[in-house]
Design a protein around this motif. Structure first.
Motif, PDB file in Angstrom:
ATOM      1  N   GLU A  52      19.066  74.986  45.827  1.00 46.46           N
ATOM      2  CA  GLU A  52      18.356  73.744  46.077  1.00 46.46           C
ATOM      3  C   GLU A  52      19.147  72.873  47.050  1.00 46.46           C
ATOM      4  O   GLU A  52      20.329  72.650  46.878  1.00 46.46           O
ATOM      5  N   ILE A  53      18.497  72.400  48.093  1.00 49.05           N
ATOM      6  CA  ILE A  53      19.104  71.538  49.094  1.00 49.05           C
ATOM      7  C   ILE A  53      19.071  70.098  48.587  1.00 49.05           C
ATOM      8  O   ILE A  53      18.063  69.651  48.042  1.00 49.05           O
ATOM      9  N   ASP A  54      20.158  69.369  48.783  1.00 50.16           N
ATOM     10  CA  ASP A  54      20.219  67.959  48.430  1.00 50.16           C
ATOM     11  C   ASP A  54      19.095  67.211  49.162  1.00 50.16           C
ATOM     12  O   ASP A  54      18.888  67.415  50.365  1.00 50.16           O
ATOM     13  N   SER A  55      18.387  66.362  48.449  1.00 51.46           N
ATOM     14  CA  SER A  55      17.222  65.692  49.039  1.00 51.46           C
ATOM     15  C   SER A  55      17.603  64.773  50.197  1.00 51.46           C
ATOM     16  O   SER A  55      16.826  64.620  51.141  1.00 51.46           O
ATOM     17  N   LYS A  56      18.767  64.170  50.192  1.00 50.25           N
ATOM     18  CA  LYS A  56      19.200  63.303  51.298  1.00 50.25           C
ATOM     19  C   LYS A  56      19.454  64.138  52.557  1.00 50.25           C
ATOM     20  O   LYS A  56      19.093  63.733  53.669  1.00 50.25           O
ATOM     21  N   ILE A  57      20.062  65.306  52.405  1.00 52.71           N
ATOM     22  CA  ILE A  57      20.292  66.197  53.550  1.00 52.71           C
ATOM     23  C   ILE A  57      18.955  66.651  54.129  1.00 52.71           C
ATOM     24  O   ILE A  57      18.757  66.656  55.342  1.00 52.71           O
ATOM     25  N   LEU A  58      18.027  67.012  53.262  1.00 51.65           N
ATOM     26  CA  LEU A  58      16.695  67.415  53.703  1.00 51.65           C
ATOM     27  C   LEU A  58      15.986  66.251  54.395  1.00 51.65           C
ATOM     28  O   LEU A  58      15.359  66.428  55.444  1.00 51.65           O
TER      29      LEU A  58
END
Length: 128
Positions: free
Chosen positions: A7-13
């Protein structure tokens, strides 16, 4: 059980989606941080505008390409590509809204989620 997809960190996405929008000259990019907003269904809304249905579709395609290339992420669901007045790219924890400018003012998502932390991103002028 082995986790197949990290799962990718939502801020990075969120940041990658903004960059993807900027790649195709999206206008008036606004990030709504919904992480501390009661009743929110996602971490971030990212909203931008295009000057034509062709540009709206192009911005959406740019975001999908950029996130796939740089983060190996793709949207869980895409809505609205048929008429390209409001394309929604649902990455689950981050939702991108690409609007034709007149449609954006009609739905006014920024006002609907006025209690979210809002960040307006300056338009990039590639011809400076």
């Amino acid at each position: 059980m082995v986790k197949l997809h990290q799962e990718i960190d939502s801020k990075i996405l969120c940041d990658a989606i903004v960059e993807g929008m900027q790649e195709n000259n999206a206008k008036d990019i606004t990030v709504l941080d919904l992480r501390k907003t009661q009743g929110s269904v996602t971490d971030f809304f990212i909203i931008c505008s295009g000057d034509s249905s062709t540009q709206v579709e192009g911005i959406a395609d740019s975001v999908v390409r950029f996130t796939r290339k740089n983060l190996k992420e793709k949207p869980w669901h895409i809505e609205g590509k048929a008429n390209a007045e409001w394309v929604l790219l649902d990455y689950v924890n981050v939702v991108a809204h690409v609007f034709y400018k007149d449609v954006r003012s009609f739905y006014d998502l920024e006002d609907l989620w006025a209690d979210a932390k809002r960040t307006d991103i300056e338009n990039l002028d590639k011809f400076q």
